[in-house]
Design an enzyme around this catalytic site. Sequence first.
Site, PDB file in Angstrom:
ATOM      1  N   HIS A 264      32.547  37.925  55.675  1.00  0.00           N
ATOM      2  CA  HIS A 264      33.001  37.085  57.181  1.00  0.00           C
ATOM      3  C   HIS A 264      32.370  36.166  57.235  1.00  0.00           C
ATOM      4  CE1 HIS A 264      32.464  37.076  61.438  1.00  0.00           C
ATOM      5  NE2 HIS A 264      31.535  36.084  61.446  1.00  0.00           N
ATOM      6  N   GLU A 265      30.531  36.011  56.326  1.00  0.00           N
ATOM      7  CA  GLU A 265      29.821  34.818  56.039  1.00  0.00           C
ATOM      8  C   GLU A 265      31.320  33.890  54.959  1.00  0.00           C
ATOM      9  OE1 GLU A 265      28.089  33.954  58.090  1.00  0.00           O
ATOM     10  OE2 GLU A 265      27.758  35.620  58.856  1.00  0.00           O
ATOM     11  N   HIS A 268      33.593  31.561  56.862  1.00  0.00           N
ATOM     12  CA  HIS A 268      32.412  30.387  57.555  1.00  0.00           C
ATOM     13  C   HIS A 268      32.701  29.079  56.803  1.00  0.00           C
ATOM     14  CE1 HIS A 268      32.212  32.184  62.170  1.00  0.00           C
ATOM     15  NE2 HIS A 268      31.194  32.881  61.638  1.00  0.00           N
ATOM     16  N   GLU A 294      35.341  31.136  64.608  1.00  0.00           N
ATOM     17  CA  GLU A 294      35.126  32.170  64.170  1.00  0.00           C
ATOM     18  C   GLU A 294      36.347  33.461  63.487  1.00  0.00           C
ATOM     19  OE1 GLU A 294      32.180  33.440  64.785  1.00  0.00           O
ATOM     20  OE2 GLU A 294      32.647  35.887  65.001  1.00  0.00           O
TER      21      GLU A 294
HETATM   22 ZN    ZN Z   1      31.263  34.589  62.728  1.00  0.00          ZN
END
Ligand code: ZN
Length: 501
Positions: A264-265, A268, A294
Amino acid sequence: MHPKMKELKERLTEVDDLNSATWLLSWDQQTYMPPGGAEARGRQMATLQHLAHEKFTDDRIGYLLDDLQREYADEPYASNEAALLRVTAREYAKATQVPPDFVVEASNHSSAIFSAWTTARPDNDFARLRPMLEKTLDLSKRYATYFPGHAEPIDPHIENSDYGMDAAIIGALFADLRAQLVPLVQAIAERPLADDSVLHQHYPEAAQIAFGEEVARTLGYDFKRGRQDKTYHPFATKFSINDVRITTRLDAEFLSAGLFGTIHETGHAMYEQGVDQALEATPLASGTSSGVHESQSRLWENLVGRSRNFWHHFYAPLQEQFPAQLGNVSMDTFYRAINKVEPSLIRVEADEVTYNLHVMLRFDLERALLNGQLAVADLPEAWNARMEADLGLVPPDDRDGVLQDVHWYAGFIGGAFQGYTLGNVMSAQFFAAAQQAHPTIRDQIRTGSFDTLRGWLTENIYTHGTKYSADEVIRNATGSPLSIAPYMAYLHGKYGELYGL
Ligand code: ZN
């Protein structure tokens, strides 16, 4: 370059330097700072933020913007200069329209309520926070009055994180989504529950880190321009396009937390690393909205990281890393475990299907609070009623209900939640468009190659930074406005097969 443009850029670089130094202090605070440093660190960050705000709201910046907007009036919309003036003028107006006294009052109040929340939540004591939350609501409404011309008081709050969106657009989108998600969640809930016990074994931290970094590197996160460290609440942060860091929280007894948190990170961070170097140290050098940001973390975490194709490549290396835990577990069992759907009380622990119901609940309640249709006193009851309607669960107490998220207890009410679900919706639309442009992406993922997908995302999303709004990015990249259809098609395809619907 026009001498006034040169001066504007120099001034904006100074602001960016001060902001980046603040982010670095914050990164340190959340990773390595000893507890004794807390008090001084709070002061140091406030000083830098104050200096950055002073420099950015200087009358000279306003004068330069006015003058240059006339000077560059014929510049094409897509040029870096036109975009810089457009985006900076928007931010300048926002920073100068709110009276300094209000900023101080709101900031003092949010420190006070946050501190109260840290004990009221474990004590399950909503009543203690109620008067303070009423003050937060009042401040949130007053903030909106500094930006007249909006249909609803929540709109300026939404605009701060998802520029170009408002409550009417999001409300309609969410109503459609909810009408389709609730029956899907109910249909899944009637099927036998997936077994995810293989994920709940002992997974030594060092091996988790090694595997997570290998995945991040293979996806395309550049460790020469980034690094990963441990923290309690994972985040990605940027000090320049060439220094974008990720953090992770590992749970030695549950594999998913660290593994999917890292992916997830990484999503980003790859967005921030992919911004055009020409935009460095300007307000254009970051992701364009919380929704689009997101969408990138979710695309890599869920559409890629929780897919069969991804594990076709990565499951053998994972088994090699954890032979005692997964050596005798089939890939199918593992795939079902990482995609288990189960209605639950806590948003941050929710699976990708039920997650949006948690977000939409918060969005609708904060919109009702700001519109005066719901009183703070009735909030816990409204929360519980909606949980029962959408997820079939009633929280046993406010600790796992209305008190669970920090957002309303550390800032304004409004604007902080919608981006999570907008991101899920966008992620499927982007992924579908990328696959349509490059039908080989599927097969490449099966062989552990992500260059074509990352290349498409870079070219269509990452490189632009904040030059284009979310709506412009979506239309340019996919040829259509934001739509829930690709997301619902993705969920029905994947979970229909998994749960035999
Ligand atoms: Zn996030």
